[in-house]
Write an enzyme that holds these catalytic residues in place. Sequence first.
Site, PDB file in Angstrom:
ATOM      1  N   ASP A 163       0.296  -0.837  -0.210  1.00  0.00           N
ATOM      2  CA  ASP A 163      -0.479  -0.243   0.145  1.00  0.00           C
ATOM      3  C   ASP A 163       0.803   1.485   0.217  1.00  0.00           C
ATOM      4  O   ASP A 163       0.657   2.741   0.446  1.00  0.00           O
ATOM      5  CB  ASP A 163      -1.026   0.574   1.123  1.00  0.00           C
ATOM      6  CG  ASP A 163      -0.567  -0.333   2.837  1.00  0.00           C
ATOM      7  OD1 ASP A 163       1.269   0.067   2.359  1.00  0.00           O
ATOM      8  OD2 ASP A 163      -0.348   0.128   3.536  1.00  0.00           O
ATOM      9  N   GLU A 249      11.731  -4.346  11.895  1.00  0.00           N
ATOM     10  CA  GLU A 249      12.891  -3.285  11.105  1.00  0.00           C
ATOM     11  C   GLU A 249      13.706  -3.675  12.518  1.00  0.00           C
ATOM     12  O   GLU A 249      15.316  -3.794  12.054  1.00  0.00           O
ATOM     13  CB  GLU A 249      12.824  -1.895  11.207  1.00  0.00           C
ATOM     14  CG  GLU A 249      11.719  -1.791   9.448  1.00  0.00           C
ATOM     15  CD  GLU A 249      10.351  -1.436  10.794  1.00  0.00           C
ATOM     16  OE1 GLU A 249      10.263  -2.587  12.186  1.00  0.00           O
ATOM     17  OE2 GLU A 249       8.982  -1.302  10.234  1.00  0.00           O
TER      18      GLU A 249
END
Length: 284
Positions: A163, A249
């Site tokens: 997205d 991350e």
Amino acid sequence: MQRNQRMFWLSVLGFSSIIYMVVALSKFRPNNVPIFPPPETEETSVCSTSTLATTTTPTIFFITPTYPRREQVAELTRLGQTLLLAGNVHWVVAEDSDTCSPLVAALLTRLGLPYTHITSPQPNIYKEAKLKYNPRGVSSRRAGLSWVMEHQPEGVIYFGDDDNTYDIRLFKEIATTKQVSMFPVGFIGIQGVSSPIVIDGKVVGFSDDWFAQRKFPVDMAGFAVNLEFLRSRNKKANRAMPYKAGYEEDVFLQNLNLTLEDIEPMASDCTEVLVWHTKTVKEK
Ligand code: UGA
Ligand code: MN
């Protein structure tokens, strides 16, 4: 009669208090799920892979987590057409689903990009744990990375959600990644941008909406990794992406023993935004 009524209301009150306590306590229930899943809980299968090569090298393996929903094909159409313009992308589309979507398969064939289509549903242990913050796209990134590490000798890896919005100039930048490159990402939390802070061509720190004691407070869309560097730092990097919402991350990069000196700032020393963390409004 009056006494009965009083008893009735007292019981209603008592009963609701018990329900309230049960609900409130369940919120504080510790989550006993591991951040790295036992191997037997992970199931991946390849729907299809194209033998096309990219037109320029090095190849960027663009790993996209995706899942079945009303907006899926619209998002993937927009993203796929962007990737076509890049010229050096092999698109690894990993579905958080048990089955290969025929709509996604048709889109991939139609686009004519080099691609690999896989399925990698989230393991049941996480679904059943009903976590307050469910980490999204982790099974897909793990499966996509496993496929690349197993089948590809060299190239650059980038985790690109379905997205987000990508400027095609990003692909030329990340193609030059020798170790780990980093760059700004637009629209993160209340900040307009999340970015490494660069002084004299070196990353010295970060600016982000949410630090939370993360060593690398960056978004998934804000870094790329060279495949050879990844292998040299962690041969099992395909297992290094955790099921820990918000920390994916940081844990992944820390598992590469990354230091600030290793980071290569891109996008003109992190002064340009070439990717945005956009969100599509969902209709219930
Ligand atoms: C943010 C980060 O940009 C993600 O990289 C991170 O995985 C996520 O938070 C998280 O920590 O959970 P956000 O925009 O909030 O992402 O989340 P989504 O765009 O809804 O999902 C991220 C990716 O995972 C998308 O590519 C989406 O298609 C995929 N996804 C989402 C799944 O594969 N399964 C799901 O059930 C939901
Ligand atoms: Mn998103």
